[in-house]
Each structure stands twice: as C-alpha cells, then as structure tokens.
Design a protein around this motif. Structure first.
Motif, PDB file in Angstrom:
ATOM      1  N   VAL A  98       0.846  -1.206   0.000  1.00  0.00           N
ATOM      2  CA  VAL A  98       0.000   0.000   0.000  1.00  0.00           C
ATOM      3  C   VAL A  98       0.877   1.251   0.000  1.00  0.00           C
ATOM      4  CG1 VAL A  98      -1.787  -1.281   1.265  1.00  0.00           C
ATOM      5  CG2 VAL A  98      -0.268   0.274   2.522  1.00  0.00           C
ATOM      6  N   SER A  99       0.247   2.388  -0.290  1.00  0.00           N
ATOM      7  CA  SER A  99       0.987   3.652  -0.437  1.00  0.00           C
ATOM      8  C   SER A  99       1.029   4.463   0.847  1.00  0.00           C
ATOM      9  CB  SER A  99       0.337   4.506  -1.514  1.00  0.00           C
ATOM     10  OG  SER A  99       0.277   3.765  -2.705  1.00  0.00           O
ATOM     11  N   THR A 100       0.052   4.261   1.700  1.00  0.00           N
ATOM     12  CA  THR A 100      -0.052   4.976   2.972  1.00  0.00           C
ATOM     13  C   THR A 100      -0.841   4.074   3.925  1.00  0.00           C
ATOM     14  OG1 THR A 100      -0.051   7.139   1.861  1.00  0.00           O
ATOM     15  CG2 THR A 100      -0.954   7.091   4.079  1.00  0.00           C
ATOM     16  N   ILE A 101      -0.543   4.209   5.214  1.00  0.00           N
ATOM     17  CA  ILE A 101      -1.283   3.465   6.243  1.00  0.00           C
ATOM     18  C   ILE A 101      -1.941   4.478   7.173  1.00  0.00           C
ATOM     19  CG2 ILE A 101      -1.107   1.885   8.201  1.00  0.00           C
ATOM     20  CD1 ILE A 101       1.529   0.808   6.838  1.00  0.00           C
ATOM     21  N   VAL A 102      -3.256   4.379   7.339  1.00  0.00           N
ATOM     22  CA  VAL A 102      -3.987   5.198   8.308  1.00  0.00           C
ATOM     23  C   VAL A 102      -4.465   4.245   9.391  1.00  0.00           C
ATOM     24  CG1 VAL A 102      -5.941   6.762   8.661  1.00  0.00           C
ATOM     25  CG2 VAL A 102      -4.764   6.724   6.435  1.00  0.00           C
ATOM     26  N   TRP A 103      -4.323   4.631  10.659  1.00  0.00           N
ATOM     27  CA  TRP A 103      -4.694   3.696  11.727  1.00  0.00           C
ATOM     28  C   TRP A 103      -5.370   4.426  12.872  1.00  0.00           C
ATOM     29  CZ3 TRP A 103      -0.646   0.638  15.143  1.00  0.00           C
ATOM     30  CH2 TRP A 103      -1.316  -0.388  15.832  1.00  0.00           C
ATOM     31  N   ARG A 104      -6.572   3.982  13.212  1.00  0.00           N
ATOM     32  CA  ARG A 104      -7.278   4.425  14.430  1.00  0.00           C
ATOM     33  C   ARG A 104      -7.083   3.353  15.487  1.00  0.00           C
ATOM     34  NH1 ARG A 104     -13.236   6.987  15.217  1.00  0.00           N
ATOM     35  NH2 ARG A 104     -11.944   8.747  14.568  1.00  0.00           N
ATOM     36  N   THR A 105      -6.440   3.722  16.586  1.00  0.00           N
ATOM     37  CA  THR A 105      -6.116   2.711  17.581  1.00  0.00           C
ATOM     38  C   THR A 105      -6.187   3.272  18.999  1.00  0.00           C
ATOM     39  OG1 THR A 105      -4.504   0.975  18.104  1.00  0.00           O
ATOM     40  CG2 THR A 105      -3.610   3.118  17.410  1.00  0.00           C
ATOM     41  N   TYR A 106      -5.703   2.516  19.946  1.00  0.00           N
ATOM     42  CA  TYR A 106      -5.701   2.920  21.358  1.00  0.00           C
ATOM     43  C   TYR A 106      -4.384   3.607  21.701  1.00  0.00           C
ATOM     44  CZ  TYR A 106     -10.011   0.239  21.742  1.00  0.00           C
ATOM     45  OH  TYR A 106     -11.292  -0.191  21.564  1.00  0.00           O
ATOM     46  N   ALA A 107      -3.316   2.821  21.896  1.00  0.00           N
ATOM     47  CA  ALA A 107      -2.053   3.385  22.392  1.00  0.00           C
ATOM     48  C   ALA A 107      -1.279   4.110  21.299  1.00  0.00           C
ATOM     49  CB  ALA A 107      -1.193   2.272  22.979  1.00  0.00           C
ATOM     50  N   GLN A 108      -0.760   5.274  21.633  1.00  0.00           N
ATOM     51  CA  GLN A 108       0.091   6.037  20.706  1.00  0.00           C
ATOM     52  C   GLN A 108       1.347   5.239  20.359  1.00  0.00           C
ATOM     53  OE1 GLN A 108      -0.820   8.790  19.312  1.00  0.00           O
ATOM     54  NE2 GLN A 108       1.065   9.597  18.429  1.00  0.00           N
ATOM     55  N   SER A 109       1.826   4.426  21.324  1.00  0.00           N
ATOM     56  CA  SER A 109       3.053   3.650  21.098  1.00  0.00           C
ATOM     57  C   SER A 109       2.884   2.685  19.923  1.00  0.00           C
ATOM     58  CB  SER A 109       3.444   2.889  22.365  1.00  0.00           C
ATOM     59  OG  SER A 109       2.380   2.058  22.772  1.00  0.00           O
ATOM     60  N   GLY A 110       1.664   2.212  19.684  1.00  0.00           N
ATOM     61  CA  GLY A 110       1.412   1.331  18.534  1.00  0.00           C
ATOM     62  C   GLY A 110       1.683   2.056  17.226  1.00  0.00           C
ATOM     63  N   LEU A 111       1.215   3.306  17.150  1.00  0.00           N
ATOM     64  CA  LEU A 111       1.445   4.108  15.938  1.00  0.00           C
ATOM     65  C   LEU A 111       2.926   4.354  15.733  1.00  0.00           C
ATOM     66  CD1 LEU A 111      -1.579   6.452  16.423  1.00  0.00           C
ATOM     67  CD2 LEU A 111      -1.041   5.378  14.240  1.00  0.00           C
ATOM     68  N   GLU A 112       3.640   4.604  16.837  1.00  0.00           N
ATOM     69  CA  GLU A 112       5.087   4.842  16.732  1.00  0.00           C
ATOM     70  C   GLU A 112       5.801   3.586  16.231  1.00  0.00           C
ATOM     71  OE1 GLU A 112       5.865   6.322  20.655  1.00  0.00           O
ATOM     72  OE2 GLU A 112       4.832   8.216  20.194  1.00  0.00           O
ATOM     73  N   GLU A 113       5.351   2.435  16.721  1.00  0.00           N
ATOM     74  CA  GLU A 113       5.925   1.153  16.280  1.00  0.00           C
ATOM     75  C   GLU A 113       5.645   0.937  14.789  1.00  0.00           C
ATOM     76  OE1 GLU A 113       4.418  -1.538  19.385  1.00  0.00           O
ATOM     77  OE2 GLU A 113       5.368  -3.133  18.200  1.00  0.00           O
ATOM     78  N   MET A 114       4.423   1.245  14.389  1.00  0.00           N
ATOM     79  CA  MET A 114       4.027   1.081  12.981  1.00  0.00           C
ATOM     80  C   MET A 114       4.899   1.978  12.108  1.00  0.00           C
ATOM     81  SD  MET A 114       1.549  -0.472  11.056  1.00  0.00           S
ATOM     82  CE  MET A 114      -0.142  -0.563  11.641  1.00  0.00           C
ATOM     83  N   ALA A 115       5.046   3.227  12.500  1.00  0.00           N
ATOM     84  CA  ALA A 115       5.824   4.178  11.700  1.00  0.00           C
ATOM     85  C   ALA A 115       7.288   3.756  11.616  1.00  0.00           C
ATOM     86  CB  ALA A 115       5.696   5.584  12.284  1.00  0.00           C
ATOM     87  N   ALA A 116       7.827   3.248  12.725  1.00  0.00           N
ATOM     88  CA  ALA A 116       9.248   2.881  12.768  1.00  0.00           C
ATOM     89  C   ALA A 116       9.554   1.755  11.775  1.00  0.00           C
ATOM     90  CB  ALA A 116       9.640   2.480  14.178  1.00  0.00           C
ATOM     91  N   ALA A 117       8.565   0.880  11.533  1.00  0.00           N
ATOM     92  CA  ALA A 117       8.812  -0.269  10.649  1.00  0.00           C
ATOM     93  C   ALA A 117       8.237  -0.060   9.250  1.00  0.00           C
ATOM     94  CB  ALA A 117       8.208  -1.525  11.273  1.00  0.00           C
ATOM     95  N   SER A 118       7.652   1.110   8.990  1.00  0.00           N
ATOM     96  CA  SER A 118       6.963   1.337   7.718  1.00  0.00           C
ATOM     97  C   SER A 118       7.821   2.134   6.736  1.00  0.00           C
ATOM     98  CB  SER A 118       5.657   2.105   7.968  1.00  0.00           C
ATOM     99  OG  SER A 118       5.034   2.407   6.738  1.00  0.00           O
ATOM    100  N   ASP A 119       7.780   1.757   5.473  1.00  0.00           N
ATOM    101  CA  ASP A 119       8.445   2.514   4.404  1.00  0.00           C
ATOM    102  C   ASP A 119       7.486   3.511   3.764  1.00  0.00           C
ATOM    103  OD1 ASP A 119      10.895   1.160   4.598  1.00  0.00           O
ATOM    104  OD2 ASP A 119      10.071  -0.533   3.457  1.00  0.00           O
ATOM    105  N   VAL A 120       6.232   3.503   4.187  1.00  0.00           N
ATOM    106  CA  VAL A 120       5.242   4.430   3.624  1.00  0.00           C
ATOM    107  C   VAL A 120       4.692   5.301   4.766  1.00  0.00           C
ATOM    108  CG1 VAL A 120       4.625   2.816   1.767  1.00  0.00           C
ATOM    109  CG2 VAL A 120       3.278   2.821   3.894  1.00  0.00           C
ATOM    110  N   PRO A 121       4.112   6.458   4.425  1.00  0.00           N
ATOM    111  CA  PRO A 121       3.585   7.329   5.479  1.00  0.00           C
ATOM    112  C   PRO A 121       2.551   6.625   6.358  1.00  0.00           C
ATOM    113  CG  PRO A 121       3.663   8.518   3.391  1.00  0.00           C
ATOM    114  CD  PRO A 121       3.984   7.075   3.080  1.00  0.00           C
TER     115      PRO A 121
END
Ligand code: CP
Ligand code: NVA
Length: 319
Positions: A98-121
C-alpha cells in the motif's frame, strides 16, 4: 521495494507551523477543485485500519482516497491479523503493498511502532492520546470563517485529558492560536503535552493556558469547542463522568461569556444535553457540519502532502 523516507503524521507537532499552513492551503485548493490532485492514480491502495468505531474518519478517508485516484482498503476490528501478528510485521507487509497506512487505535506507542517499521507514510486516525486529523479539519473551518487562525483565542471545555484536548493544545499552538483548555481536577492535560504546546507556542506567537475554571477559558474566546465526556474505551465511567463534567457543559450561558458571534466547534459524535446544549450545536454560531465536511478536504491535502514530502508525488508538476 520502494526507496523513500516517509513522512508520518502521528501527532499534531509532526507538522511545523509552515507545513501545517501548506496543508491547509492545499486543502482549500482541493475543496475548490475536488479532482485537482491524483497521487494514488493507478490506482494505488491506502490501508485504513480501525481498532475503534468511526463514521467521519471512515467516510472521509474512503471518499478522499477515491478522489485522489486510490483504492481504500478499510480494515475493521478483527478483520486482520493485527493483534496476533506484531505491529512491526504488519507494517513491513503493508509497506510492500500500500501507499499509505492510516490507523485508528488505542495506544500512541502502537502508531510509533508502525511508523518505525513502515516505508510508507503512517497517519494517526485517532489514538487515546491525539486526534491530529481532526484538528486540521477544525483549523480549516476556522480559516474559512475567520481567516488566519494565528492570534485567535480558542477555548476547549470538558475532558481536558483526552485526545481532542491534547491535539487542540499542540495543533492550536502550532497554528499560533491562544489555546485555553478547561476541565475538572483529575481530567487536565498530560503535563508533557502542555510543555510541548508551550514550546511550540513560543515559536509561533501563540499561548497556552490550562485551568479548572470554564469562565477563565471562555472570556474573550473567538472559538469555543468541546468533545464527548466519554471517549471510546471509557464507557464504564459514563455515569461518574456525567457528574464530574456537568459544570463544563457548553450551553447558551457559556457561549455568552465568549466573544459575540464566537464559532462553536465539535468533532462529533455529539451528545446533546451532556457536553453541549442543543441550542448551541443546532444554533447559528455552530459550524459543526462544515467541520465534519472539512475532514474530507483536510485529509486529502494531508495525504497528497505526505506523498509529495516522501518523494512519491510531484506536487508542482501535477498542476
Ligand atoms: N470526529 C470523528 O473522528 O468522528 P468518527 O469517530 O465518526 O470518525
Ligand atoms: N474523544 C473522542 C473523540 C471521538 C472522535 C473519543 O476518543 O472517543
């Protein structure tokens, strides 16, 4: 494998004042010409993952991604391996598809983990800590009705410890607004967020004030806003919260303390008779339907801008 350094939008301060203004300018242009930019034409897919329910975020990203030429892949709770499989592995797989990942979730740390391992925004579609896409839509609405938000006074009443309060502090300070947040003792913003907002305000000419006194927040306010007293995940506290937050209800008397003709904003969903009186949200000062529509335009601009700043789309050549 695409080679790019992705720009993410996990928290309001991920955009500088200048960058936030660029996104809002682009949003106005896209609102005027709905089909102006097509960074996902091909089409490319954007994953939109929901761990919580949604009406506006779902509809605005779905429609917006389609407008931009893309294919929205909407993933509801329990529909993917996320939760069993690690966030990082999910990010690695999505980055290949995919070209971008949008995520509605609970913990902010999950988003940080996702971003750290993602090559897309990666874009925060609401977390327990922040709701930065909503603030872009709110600032766009303020701009349309009042011009440049810089220098305006912005009052938020209610649950001052929630995602909206935190994002208003950070996003409002980024825009150069005087942000005042009022809530009961025990429901005031995270001090680290207040410090970050103060630092941002010092650079933009804005200011930050946190108080337990609704009148102090409202006096002189150009924009008044509130949010539900019971955020997603807090449903068990509904009765206690109704008692604690009662003095922070935005009714006609509260609006009378603000500047005459002050705008009323609410991210929605709203609960008339709780955080806001029907006379206010359904009254002449309310711009909540413009605000809801502006989720579409603001997020389209954000997605285009992130693709451009990640080296995947030429904004200038496209016009
Ligand atoms: N304001 C907002 O984010 O609404 P939804 O929860 O319906 O997406
Ligand atoms: N504070 C609310 C916002 C909903 C858009 C929540 O998190 O449920």
């Amino acid at each position: 494998k695409p080679s790019m350094t992705p720009r993410h939008f996990l928290v309001d301060t991920d955009l500088t004042q200048q960058e936030q203004a660029e996104v809002l300018e682009l949003a106005l242009a896209l609102k005027a010409d709905r089909w102006a930019h097509r960074p996902y034409a091909g089409p490319q897919t954007v994953a939109v993952i929901f761990d919580k329910t949604s009406t506006r975020t779902r509809a605005s990203f779905s429609a917006g991604i389609a407008d931009l030429g893309g294919n929205p892949l909407m993933i509801n709770p329990g529909e993917s391996q996320l939760g069993k499989e690690s966030v990082a592995d999910t990010a690695r797989v999505f980055s290949r598809m995919v070209s971008t990942i949008v995520w509605r979730t609970y913990a902010q740390s999950g988003l940080e983990e996702m971003a750290a391992a993602s090559d897309v925004p990666v874009v925060n579609g609401l977390s327990d800590a922040y709701h930065p896409c909503q603030i872009l839509a709110d600032l766009l609405t303020v701009r349309e009705h009042r011009g440049d938000p810089a220098g305006l006074t912005f009052a938020y009443l209610g649950d001052a410890a929630n995602n909206m309060a935190h994002s208003y502090l950070l996003g409002g300070a980024t825009a150069g607004m005087h942000v005042r947040v009022a809530g009961p003792q025990g429901y005031l913003p995270d001090p680290a967020v207040v410090r970050a907002a103060e630092e941002r305000a010092a650079r933009t000419g804005g200011s930050v004030r946190v108080t337990t006194d609704p009148a102090e927040a409202l006096t002189g306010a150009d924009v008044v806003c509130t949010d539900t007293w019971v955020s997603m995940g807090q449903e068990a506290e509904t009765e206690a919260r109704a008692r604690i937050f009662r003095p922070y209800c935005v009714d006609a008397a509260a609006m009378a303390r603000a500047e005459p003709g002050a705008l009323f904003l609410h991210c929605l969903p709203a609960f008339r008779g709780s955080e806001v009186a029907a006379e206010v949200i359904d009254g002449p000062q309310s711009v909540v339907w413009d605000e809801a529509e502006n989720r579409l335009h603001a997020q389209k601009a954000l997605l285009v801008w992130l693709m451009a700043r990640s080296g995947r789309y030429d904004l200038d050549a496209a016009r």
